[in-house]
Write an enzyme that holds these catalytic residues in place. Sequence first.
Site, short mmCIF file in Angstrom:
data_model
loop_
_atom_site.label_atom_id
_atom_site.label_comp_id
_atom_site.label_asym_id
_atom_site.label_seq_id
_atom_site.Cartn_x
_atom_site.Cartn_y
_atom_site.Cartn_z
N TYR A 525 0.87 -1.18 0.00
CA TYR A 525 0.00 0.00 0.00
C TYR A 525 0.90 1.22 0.00
O TYR A 525 1.99 1.19 0.58
CB TYR A 525 -0.93 0.03 1.21
CG TYR A 525 -0.26 0.23 2.54
CD1 TYR A 525 -0.01 1.52 3.02
CD2 TYR A 525 0.14 -0.84 3.32
CE1 TYR A 525 0.62 1.72 4.24
CE2 TYR A 525 0.77 -0.66 4.54
CZ TYR A 525 1.00 0.62 5.00
OH TYR A 525 1.63 0.81 6.20
N ARG A 528 4.54 1.53 1.01
CA ARG A 528 4.95 0.30 1.71
C ARG A 528 5.00 -0.85 0.70
O ARG A 528 3.98 -1.20 0.10
CB ARG A 528 3.95 0.01 2.82
CG ARG A 528 4.25 -1.22 3.59
CD ARG A 528 4.79 -0.92 4.97
NE ARG A 528 5.44 -2.13 5.47
CZ ARG A 528 6.69 -2.18 5.90
NH1 ARG A 528 7.43 -1.09 5.90
NH2 ARG A 528 7.20 -3.31 6.32
N TRP A 574 1.69 -14.50 1.81
CA TRP A 574 2.60 -13.39 1.51
C TRP A 574 3.90 -13.86 0.87
O TRP A 574 4.87 -13.13 0.78
CB TRP A 574 2.85 -12.54 2.76
CG TRP A 574 1.62 -11.76 3.11
CD1 TRP A 574 0.45 -11.70 2.40
CD2 TRP A 574 1.40 -10.93 4.26
NE1 TRP A 574 -0.47 -10.89 3.03
CE2 TRP A 574 0.09 -10.41 4.17
CE3 TRP A 574 2.20 -10.57 5.35
CZ2 TRP A 574 -0.44 -9.55 5.14
CZ3 TRP A 574 1.67 -9.71 6.31
CH2 TRP A 574 0.37 -9.20 6.20
N HIS A 705 -0.99 3.13 10.51
CA HIS A 705 -0.53 3.55 9.19
C HIS A 705 -0.34 5.05 9.15
O HIS A 705 0.17 5.60 8.20
CB HIS A 705 -1.54 3.16 8.11
CG HIS A 705 -1.79 1.68 8.03
ND1 HIS A 705 -0.78 0.79 7.75
CD2 HIS A 705 -2.90 0.94 8.22
CE1 HIS A 705 -1.28 -0.44 7.76
NE2 HIS A 705 -2.56 -0.37 8.05
N1 GLN Z 1 3.96 -8.85 14.60
C1 GLN Z 1 3.86 -8.10 13.38
C2 GLN Z 1 4.25 -6.67 13.64
O1 GLN Z 1 3.92 -6.13 14.61
C3 GLN Z 1 2.47 -8.15 12.83
C4 GLN Z 1 2.39 -7.37 11.55
C5 GLN Z 1 1.16 -7.62 10.77
O2 GLN Z 1 0.20 -8.16 11.25
N2 GLN Z 1 1.13 -7.19 9.55
O3 GLN Z 1 4.88 -6.05 12.82
#
Ligand code: GLN
Length: 766
Positions: A525, A528, A574, A705
């Site tokens: 996004y 990012r 991912w 974010h």
């Molecule tokens: N543990 C991860 C963090 O805090 C979780 C990130 C996520 O859910 N995208 O970065």
Amino acid sequence: MVQSAVLGFPRIGAFRELKKNTEAYWAGKITADQLLQVGKDIRATNWKLQKEAGVDIIPSNDFSFYDHVLDLSLLFNVIPDRYTKFELSQLDTFFAMGRGLQRKATETTKAVDVTALEMVKWFDSNYHYVRPTFSHSTEFKLTGQKPVDEFLEAKALGVQTRPVLVGPVSYLYLGKPDKDSLDLEPISLLEKILPTYIEILQKLAAAGATEVQIDEPTLVLDLPENVKSAFQVAYDAFAAAEGLPKLTLTTYFGDVRPNLDAIKSLPVSAFHFDFVRGAEQFEEVASILTPEQTLSVGIVDGRNIWKNDFSTSIEVVKKAITKLGADRVVVSTSSSLLHTPVDLENEKKLDAEIKEWFSFATQKLSEVVTIAKAVSDEEVSEALAANAASIKSRSESPLTNDADVKARVASIDSSMSSRAAAFPERLAEQKVKYNLPLFPTTTIGSFPQTKDIRINRNKFTKGEISAEQYEEFINSEIERVVRFQEEVGLDVLVHGEPERNDMVQYFGEQLKGYAFTTNGWVQSYGSRYVRPPIIVGDVSRPKAMSVKESVYAQSLTSKPMKGMLTGPVTCLRWSFPRNDVSQKVQSLQLSLALRDEVNDLEAAGVTVIQVDEPAIREGLPLRAGQERSDYLEWAAESFRVATSGVKNDTQIHSHFCYSDLDPNHIKALDADVVSIEFSKKDDPNYIQEFSNYPNHIGLGLFDIHSPRIPSKEEFVARIAEILKVYPADKFWVNPDCGLKTRGWEETRASLTNMVEAAKVFREQQK
Ligand code: GLN
Ligand code: ZN
């Protein structure tokens, strides 16, 4: 001659030029003009690349500085009032809508404090779009002409393009009503928005565009009747309007057959279907075309990195030619290539054998061209032979097959996929062990990934500092994060994940069966991007992956420390998955690797363990039905296989980056505590739905974010609102997600306010 087409090209630049410059602009280090120039350069490079590859139909307006759906909202004036009152430039309004903006007043500018619009997953991909947000007062009108400008820009470079727009039905349906207009159903705005679409299409035609690509990806969803019928209304209106270019209506990411009625007599000049994700739909969808309509055959995968199997693709295209004639067939990427990395050529470290199996966006350009040539009987025999050899080498390689892993997956039974006791019993033991206050406060895992961290990681990767020096550095970061959390007063701590470049890649690099890239970035996004590792073969864990850091972190504090892992489904989602083995098998292989890790953490004394599954929602098949229920079953099973080998008083947490999933699906994971992203959910029904979740839950309280800092009062108000329907004794207090993209200053301020707010409620309960 059959034509070749591309539906969209990555906009980030081969070396993340867009990210670097966008962030520099946000930091005030470059001017808006400089940033605009960077966009221009990226577009020029992309067009040139496609032209040189011989692609016939090249897209424009596929570029965006943040998100192409947000571009459309800006273009159509779908800008909630809260963004317009600060007199920001158009570019800054755009970014404010995308990521929020908080800025002190200066001599010449007003103070600004506004949250971002909601951001949601783009179908089942890891791309996120900014949700169009409509209100009763939304007044559609063109605020500019980006699609026209970019078309002309390409034209000036000698490239005739096919501009891309998200179509009206999808644009509305993907949106939502604003807080002040909750009774508004976006699709009801169709008649109002059509004139604006017509206006931009006319402008494109006037500028010389002969054809426009109109994306209606919602056609792969289960659609309500009023949305289905909207297609006819919209496209009839386009057909009736004067001076429009030809329209190619594109769908992708699945099978459109259940919605075929809605589009079968649409007056467009071409239809595009995804035959990578929806191969079975061929006969039926090809049959809806009238004799004037063209079929764009989406056959080169826009969502994965595997080399196209030319022999299979050519067969599909030939079938289309037999049915429709060569001049009514176009060979295309299945979707935009936005979801693939830019160029395989920039991978210098990949094993040569494995690299041979891949194809990134740039390589896919030649693939569409070669297939188009092959079916037009042009001489490409050498390319076809090389392709066949590569496809064969992959299927036969020992790198892809591991008999031990296969046997272990086959041995999974129900004892491995459920905890020894039910939640109430586990909870009782956990209460004794951790003795947490009411409204326990915690974070989701990562803390700011500072420049210092990146510099040291780079130095280590390049061999400029030793493993010992790097470990020392990581330990000092962990210590800083632990001390910080103690100071702020959090209850369940984390180590901050400084050693992790990315939550999946970090584990992928340590697992057998994975390959990873150095420049294979894909936009997630805004600015990012992620660099998905690639599952090339059967997956296993040679040795512990995260125990050292977690044990060190726990040794620094008497508070519980959460071990932090990425769950099997997220690792799968991912990564670029294999396309030669089912997703279920890949997921179970990962779950066994993670089970070993969870058990090792427990044995080492780290007994609160969070297994993140932020991607579980996006993996949900887009339509209800058998495929979806199968998915839910194996996804939950994978999570439970990973987390069920522990004692009752070991507390398993999980985390999700969304909340729009049925709480029943989350329930099936049987985690002791889950945290979900929630801060941008305004609808009280959502909270209500989650109040039925039986175990403990933290509904995310602030948007990570955005750099914006919520005040203590804001937290108090939000918690109070939630507690109206949510049982206090089940409620955890935490942010929406990890804090890695944030700065330290805002992190401290936000978490301090959050902890203070939790204290207010603890007092009240006394
Ligand atoms: N543990 C991860 C963090 O805090 C979780 C990130 C996520 O859910 N995208 O970065
Ligand atoms: Zn998250």
